[in-house]
Write a protein that holds these residues in place. Structure first.
Motif, PDB file in Angstrom:
ATOM      1  N   PHE A 151       0.823  -1.205   0.000  1.00  0.00           N
ATOM      2  CA  PHE A 151       0.000   0.000   0.000  1.00  0.00           C
ATOM      3  C   PHE A 151       0.862   1.262   0.000  1.00  0.00           C
ATOM      4  CE2 PHE A 151      -3.403  -2.870   0.982  1.00  0.00           C
ATOM      5  CZ  PHE A 151      -4.541  -2.225   0.523  1.00  0.00           C
ATOM      6  N   LEU A 152       2.010   1.201   0.655  1.00  0.00           N
ATOM      7  CA  LEU A 152       2.917   2.348   0.634  1.00  0.00           C
ATOM      8  C   LEU A 152       3.648   2.446  -0.705  1.00  0.00           C
ATOM      9  CD1 LEU A 152       4.465   2.074   4.217  1.00  0.00           C
ATOM     10  CD2 LEU A 152       2.747   3.714   3.426  1.00  0.00           C
ATOM     11  N   ALA A 153       4.078   1.306  -1.237  1.00  0.00           N
ATOM     12  CA  ALA A 153       4.849   1.309  -2.478  1.00  0.00           C
ATOM     13  C   ALA A 153       4.019   1.717  -3.681  1.00  0.00           C
ATOM     14  CB  ALA A 153       5.450  -0.079  -2.715  1.00  0.00           C
ATOM     15  N   MET A 154       2.706   1.504  -3.624  1.00  0.00           N
ATOM     16  CA  MET A 154       1.847   1.837  -4.763  1.00  0.00           C
ATOM     17  C   MET A 154       1.515   3.324  -4.842  1.00  0.00           C
ATOM     18  SD  MET A 154       1.136  -0.477  -6.929  1.00  0.00           S
ATOM     19  CE  MET A 154      -0.243   0.386  -7.697  1.00  0.00           C
ATOM     20  N   VAL A 155       1.801   4.086  -3.790  1.00  0.00           N
ATOM     21  CA  VAL A 155       1.455   5.511  -3.791  1.00  0.00           C
ATOM     22  C   VAL A 155       2.160   6.258  -4.925  1.00  0.00           C
ATOM     23  CG1 VAL A 155       1.628   7.673  -2.495  1.00  0.00           C
ATOM     24  CG2 VAL A 155       0.838   5.592  -1.354  1.00  0.00           C
ATOM     25  N   PRO A 156       3.481   6.146  -5.082  1.00  0.00           N
ATOM     26  CA  PRO A 156       4.107   6.862  -6.217  1.00  0.00           C
ATOM     27  C   PRO A 156       3.631   6.360  -7.575  1.00  0.00           C
ATOM     28  CG  PRO A 156       5.689   5.402  -5.136  1.00  0.00           C
ATOM     29  CD  PRO A 156       4.501   5.469  -4.251  1.00  0.00           C
ATOM     30  N   THR A 157       3.262   5.081  -7.669  1.00  0.00           N
ATOM     31  CA  THR A 157       2.750   4.549  -8.936  1.00  0.00           C
ATOM     32  C   THR A 157       1.447   5.229  -9.320  1.00  0.00           C
ATOM     33  OG1 THR A 157       3.763   2.407  -8.424  1.00  0.00           O
ATOM     34  CG2 THR A 157       2.088   2.448 -10.144  1.00  0.00           C
ATOM     35  N   VAL A 158       0.564   5.410  -8.362  1.00  0.00           N
ATOM     36  CA  VAL A 158      -0.719   6.054  -8.640  1.00  0.00           C
ATOM     37  C   VAL A 158      -0.519   7.529  -8.980  1.00  0.00           C
ATOM     38  CG1 VAL A 158      -2.938   6.723  -7.640  1.00  0.00           C
ATOM     39  CG2 VAL A 158      -2.030   4.435  -7.254  1.00  0.00           C
ATOM     40  N   PHE A 159       0.358   8.207  -8.242  1.00  0.00           N
ATOM     41  CA  PHE A 159       0.620   9.619  -8.530  1.00  0.00           C
ATOM     42  C   PHE A 159       1.200   9.792  -9.930  1.00  0.00           C
ATOM     43  CE2 PHE A 159       0.274  10.556  -3.948  1.00  0.00           C
ATOM     44  CZ  PHE A 159      -0.473  11.723  -4.038  1.00  0.00           C
ATOM     45  N   SER A 160       2.017   8.862 -10.367  1.00  0.00           N
ATOM     46  CA  SER A 160       2.583   8.958 -11.713  1.00  0.00           C
ATOM     47  C   SER A 160       1.496   8.856 -12.772  1.00  0.00           C
ATOM     48  CB  SER A 160       3.635   7.860 -11.920  1.00  0.00           C
ATOM     49  OG  SER A 160       3.033   6.578 -11.940  1.00  0.00           O
ATOM     50  N   ARG A 161       0.488   8.004 -12.543  1.00  0.00           N
ATOM     51  CA  ARG A 161      -0.631   7.905 -13.497  1.00  0.00           C
ATOM     52  C   ARG A 161      -1.473   9.176 -13.493  1.00  0.00           C
ATOM     53  NH1 ARG A 161       2.761   3.892 -13.307  1.00  0.00           N
ATOM     54  NH2 ARG A 161       2.202   2.151 -14.662  1.00  0.00           N
ATOM     55  N   ALA A 162      -1.572   9.817 -12.329  1.00  0.00           N
ATOM     56  CA  ALA A 162      -2.355  11.050 -12.246  1.00  0.00           C
ATOM     57  C   ALA A 162      -1.691  12.195 -13.009  1.00  0.00           C
ATOM     58  CB  ALA A 162      -2.551  11.439 -10.786  1.00  0.00           C
ATOM     59  N   HIS A 163      -0.373  12.113 -13.204  1.00  0.00           N
ATOM     60  CA  HIS A 163       0.348  13.204 -13.846  1.00  0.00           C
ATOM     61  C   HIS A 163       0.744  12.886 -15.287  1.00  0.00           C
ATOM     62  CE1 HIS A 163       0.633  14.471  -9.667  1.00  0.00           C
ATOM     63  NE2 HIS A 163       0.998  15.666 -10.101  1.00  0.00           N
ATOM     64  N   LEU A 164       0.166  11.830 -15.862  1.00  0.00           N
ATOM     65  CA  LEU A 164       0.402  11.550 -17.269  1.00  0.00           C
ATOM     66  C   LEU A 164      -0.496  12.428 -18.141  1.00  0.00           C
ATOM     67  CD1 LEU A 164       0.595   7.629 -17.418  1.00  0.00           C
ATOM     68  CD2 LEU A 164       2.474   9.239 -17.760  1.00  0.00           C
ATOM     69  N   ASN A 165      -0.065  12.667 -19.372  1.00  0.00           N
ATOM     70  CA  ASN A 165      -0.880  13.360 -20.366  1.00  0.00           C
ATOM     71  C   ASN A 165      -1.640  12.322 -21.185  1.00  0.00           C
ATOM     72  OD1 ASN A 165      -0.028  16.071 -19.811  1.00  0.00           O
ATOM     73  ND2 ASN A 165       1.925  15.561 -20.778  1.00  0.00           N
ATOM     74  N   TYR A 166      -2.965  12.304 -21.053  1.00  0.00           N
ATOM     75  CA  TYR A 166      -3.791  11.345 -21.764  1.00  0.00           C
ATOM     76  C   TYR A 166      -4.392  12.030 -22.999  1.00  0.00           C
ATOM     77  CZ  TYR A 166      -3.393   8.622 -17.485  1.00  0.00           C
ATOM     78  OH  TYR A 166      -2.907   7.928 -16.406  1.00  0.00           O
ATOM     79  N   CYS A 167      -3.679  11.923 -24.104  1.00  0.00           N
ATOM     80  CA  CYS A 167      -4.119  12.603 -25.317  1.00  0.00           C
ATOM     81  C   CYS A 167      -4.562  11.622 -26.398  1.00  0.00           C
ATOM     82  CB  CYS A 167      -3.002  13.503 -25.860  1.00  0.00           C
ATOM     83  SG  CYS A 167      -1.454  12.638 -26.131  1.00  0.00           S
ATOM     84  N   HIS A 168      -4.646  10.332 -26.068  1.00  0.00           N
ATOM     85  CA  HIS A 168      -5.100   9.329 -27.032  1.00  0.00           C
ATOM     86  C   HIS A 168      -6.519   8.859 -26.719  1.00  0.00           C
ATOM     87  CE1 HIS A 168      -1.276   9.352 -28.914  1.00  0.00           C
ATOM     88  NE2 HIS A 168      -0.627   8.687 -27.969  1.00  0.00           N
ATOM     89  N   GLY A 169      -7.348   9.777 -26.286  1.00  0.00           N
ATOM     90  CA  GLY A 169      -8.738   9.437 -25.993  1.00  0.00           C
ATOM     91  C   GLY A 169      -8.931   9.022 -24.546  1.00  0.00           C
ATOM     92  N   ASN A 170     -10.135   8.566 -24.248  1.00  0.00           N
ATOM     93  CA  ASN A 170     -10.461   8.168 -22.885  1.00  0.00           C
ATOM     94  C   ASN A 170     -11.150   6.808 -22.837  1.00  0.00           C
ATOM     95  OD1 ASN A 170     -12.882   8.961 -24.058  1.00  0.00           O
ATOM     96  ND2 ASN A 170     -13.729   9.727 -22.132  1.00  0.00           N
ATOM     97  N   VAL A 171     -10.928   5.982 -23.849  1.00  0.00           N
ATOM     98  CA  VAL A 171     -11.557   4.663 -23.916  1.00  0.00           C
ATOM     99  C   VAL A 171     -10.568   3.601 -23.446  1.00  0.00           C
ATOM    100  CG1 VAL A 171     -12.656   2.961 -25.408  1.00  0.00           C
ATOM    101  CG2 VAL A 171     -13.032   5.393 -25.817  1.00  0.00           C
ATOM    102  N   ILE A 172     -10.931   2.889 -22.385  1.00  0.00           N
ATOM    103  CA  ILE A 172     -10.093   1.834 -21.829  1.00  0.00           C
ATOM    104  C   ILE A 172     -10.641   0.487 -22.278  1.00  0.00           C
ATOM    105  CG2 ILE A 172      -9.344   0.706 -19.702  1.00  0.00           C
ATOM    106  CD1 ILE A 172      -9.385   3.382 -18.325  1.00  0.00           C
TER     107      ILE A 172
END
Length: 314
Positions: A151-172
Motif C-alpha cells: 500500500f505504501l509502495a503503490m502511492v508513487p505509482t498512482v501519482f505517476s498515473r495522475a500526472h500523465l498526459n492522456y491525449c489518445h482518448g479516454n476509452v479503456i
C-alpha cells in the motif's frame, strides 16, 4: 509531466465486443462472484470461530481469503453493473482509486502466499523450533508487513498515473482500470514508468515466488527423508492445496505483469485478468478445504452445531 492533461472520466469497453449478448454474461459472473464471496467468508468465519484453527497456518489462510474477497470486490461488482448499461463510464479519480486498491491488494496476496510457504517450511523442516520461530508476534509482523508495504509502495505509482498526459482518448479496453490500457492512452514518455512497474513486479511477485520456491524445495528434500510412507503422504497433502494456489496465482500474474513492456496484447490480458478476478477466487475455497482434513472436520462440527441449534429452536 508538469502539465496535467487528463479526461474527467474514462469509458470502459468491458465486453462490448459481444454487443447485446453481453447481458447474458451477467448471470454466470454474478453466481461465480457470490460463490467466491461466500466460500472465502466461510473460511474467515471458521478460522475466527473455531479454536482448532487458531494456528499460524490458518491465520495466514484467513488473511488470504480476506484478500480474495477484497481484490474481486474492487473490480467485479463494477464489471457486473457495466454489463447491464450501454454507457460504461468511470470518473478519473475513481479509476485511480480502483487501480490503487487492485494492485495493492493483489501484491499483498502474494506476500501472504510466501508467508504461508515460510510457515510450512518451519513446521516441516524445523518442527522443534516451530513455536518459537512462528510465534504470534512473528506472524502478526509478517502479515502486517505484507499488508503495509504494497500500500505504501503503490502511492508513487498512482501519482505517476495522475500526472500523465492522456491525449489518445479516454476509452479503456478493459473491464477495470488496468495498467496496460492506461499506458496506451498516454502520449507522455512512459519508459521510466514501465521500468518502475517491472521493478515493482519483481519486488512483490518474483521475490515472493522465490521465497515460496525455496521453501518448498527444502520441504520436499526433508519430506523425502521421512522413513514413514504415511508421514510423507500427510506432509505432502498438507502442502498440496497451497502449491495449487501458488501455481494458479503466480502463472497468471507473471504472464500479465512481470514483463518489461506491458502496453500491448490488451485483449489477451483482459481474458487472463477475467480468469484471475472471477474464476480463481471461486475455485480457491474448494482447493483450500477439500484436501484439508482439519478444515473439513471443523466444517462438519459447525454444520452439526447449526443443525442442533435449528432443532432446538423448533
Amino acid at each position: 509531466m508538469a502539465n496535467l492533461s487528463h479526461p474527467s472520466e474514462f469509458v470502459l469497453l468491458s465486453f462490448s465486443c459481444f454487443g447485446d449478448l453481453q447481458v447474458l454474461l451477467y448471470g454466470p459472473f454474478l453466481v461465480l462472484y457470490l460463490l467466491a464471496f461466500m466460500g472465502n467468508t466461510i473460511i474467515i468465519v471458521s478460522v475466527i470461530a473455531d479454536t482448532h484453527l487458531w494456528t499460524p497456518m490458518y491465520f495466514f489462510l484467513g488473511n488470504f481469503s480476506l484478500l480474495e474477497i477484497l481484490v474481486t470486490t474492487t473490480a467485479v461488482p463494477r464489471m457486473l453493473s457495466d454489463l447491464l448499461v450501454p454507457h460504461k463510464v468511470i470518473s478519473f479519480r475513481n479509476c485511480l482509486v480502483q487501480f490503487y486498491f487492485y494492485f495493492s491488494l493483489g501484491s499483498t496476496s502474494f506476500l501472504i502466499l510466501s508467508d504461508m510457504a515460510l510457515d510450512r517450511f518451519v513446521a516441516i523442516c524445523h518442527p522443534l523450533r516451530y513455536g518459537t520461530l512462528m510465534s504470534w508476534p512473528v506472524c502478526v509482523r509478517l502479515a502486517g508487513a505484507a499488508w503495509a508495504v504494497p500500500f505504501l509502495a503503490m502511492v508513487p505509482t498512482v501519482f505517476s498515473r495522475a500526472h500523465l498526459n492522456y491525449c489518445h482518448g479516454n476509452v479503456i479496453n478493459h473491464f477495470f482500470c488496468d495498467n496496460a490500457p492506461l499506458l496506451q492512452l498516454s502520449c507522455s514518455d512512459t519508459s521510466l514508468l514501465e521500468l518502475w512497474d517491472f521493478v515493482m513486479a519483481l519486488a512483490f511477485v518474483l521475490s515472493s515466488f522465490l521465497v515460496t520456491l525455496l521453501s518448498y524445495g527444502y520441504i520436499v528434500s526433508t519430506v523425502l527423508r521421512v522413513p514413514s510412507a504415511s508421514g510423507r503422504q500427510k506432509a505432502f497433502s498438507t502442502c498440496g492445496s497451497h502449491l495449487t494456489l501458488v501455481f494458479i496465482g503466480y502463472s497468471s500474474t507473471i504472464f500479465l505483469y512481470v514483463r518489461p513492456d506491458k502496453a500491448h496484447s490488451v485483449e489477451v490480458n483482459k481474458t487472463v485478468a477475467l480468469v484471475t478476478s472471477v474464476l480463481t477466487p471461486f475455485l480457491n475455497p474448494f482447493i483450500l478445504t477439500l484436501r484439508n482434513e482439519t478444515f473439513k472436520a471443523v466444517l462438519c462440527r459447525q454444520v452439526q452445531r447449526l443443525k442442533g441449534l435449528h432443532m432446538a429452536l423448533q
